[in-house]
Design a protein around this motif. Sequence first.
Motif: not given
Length: 495
Positions: A214-215, A220-223, A229-232, A435-440
């Motif tokens: 989350v952190k 990454r969202l702030d940047g 959606t990745d944060l959610d 890779d995307t966050f969804l895979n992780s």
Amino acid sequence: MIRRVVILTLTATSLASCSMEPHYVRPALPVPPSWPVGDAYLVQSEASLPSVTYQQVFRDTRLQTIIGQALANNRDLRIAAANIEIARATYHIQRAELLPEIDATGGYRYARTGSTSSTTGTTGTGTTTTTSNARTTTGLSADVGITSFEIDLFGRVRSLTHAAQNRYFETEAAARATRLTLVGDIATTWLTYASDKSLLKIATDTAASAERSVKLTKMRLDGGIAPRTDLDQANLVLQTAQSDVASQTTVLAQDVNALQLLVGASIDNALLPDSIEEVSPTVAELPPGLDSGILFRRPDVLQAEYELRATNADIGAARAALFPRISLTALIGFASSGLSNLFTNGAFNYSVAPNVSYPIFRAGAGRAGVAQSRAQRDSALATYEKAIQTAFREVADALARRGTIDAQLRAQQALAAASADNYKLSDARYRGGIDTFLNSLDAQRSLYSARRTLVAAQLTKATNLVTLYRTLGGDSQLEPAPGGPKPANEATPPR
């Protein structure tokens, strides 16, 4: 004369040797003679159940300590022990009716009649008066007698004694079943606590890992690199893990409460396990053997057989009730007006009074009593056979689970290892922007599920061994104390 009365009484007692009980024959085993075979079952080479103790099966000293405390403090065991004492006393009371009850009595009588006077008539010389002087009488007596002793010619009292004896044995078998169940419940609860502790650690580790994700995602969202959606999605994993942490903390407290109830006292936290991985190997294998006849050793099966024996004896008592009942009253004693003459020949007296009673008309109640006892015996027989069939099914189910759990456990271990490696690579690719966050996220969820499933499989293997221990019922540590009831195939009521 005293000798004659004694000989008569002993002769009447010796005549009570007839029994109208049906000859008891143990019913045939209503299950196959051997355990099932096939893909789900292990190949067994043992021929009989070894003599074991719970210390040999549950080798962790902490668990042994808890079991020992429970055997000393559990309230169900105290109830069972009290029930044994009740059944033993009931048997002794019934057995006492086989012998005459001898009572001794003594008495002293004092009587005094007062003086009276009366005028009977008048003559020429005067009036005639009659006066009776005061009179005192005393009496001493000493008697020894038998009151209403039933001469058990047809075995009614003896059959009732056999029934009481077998119900005493039945109560002891029930107590042993309670002890066996208690040991199994404690082991299962202790192992469940270990698995819940492992699940709590998995949830805690996952929550910590999700919090780091989350952190990172927020940075990454702030940047401007990652979408919201990745944060959610990262928060979803975090909140799920934190919810599981709270839930597992509650479950652990409830596990301790359950253990304390079983033990009947508080438990030292030092006796509690740290993880299922630590304690699962400490539960030893118990070879069940090939012959299903070992089910006769199960205490619940013994309990059902003793009840069958008792109802068989009840038939004899009901049959004997159809015949005349002969009772004997005998009295030997001395009576005198003075203590010095109490034990002289002239003061001796005796009486013997045999009585016969026979029910002429009872509207069929006697024959109905026999029919009732036979029906009760048939019910006990069906209960006994069902107990064996249930025991066979429980052991067969445990063997089926035992035959496949190792393969399942190996598969779960491989799945957990592969999931851990997949998550490690997926997380590295996400952090590297490949890779995307969804895979992780999917990899993290898969790892969390695989670790929890592995813990469940480890618990299943350990509790399966507990189930085998309990269903085979061969713990010599929980056998009756020396001098107590024998197994059903050895306990023969005295004839």
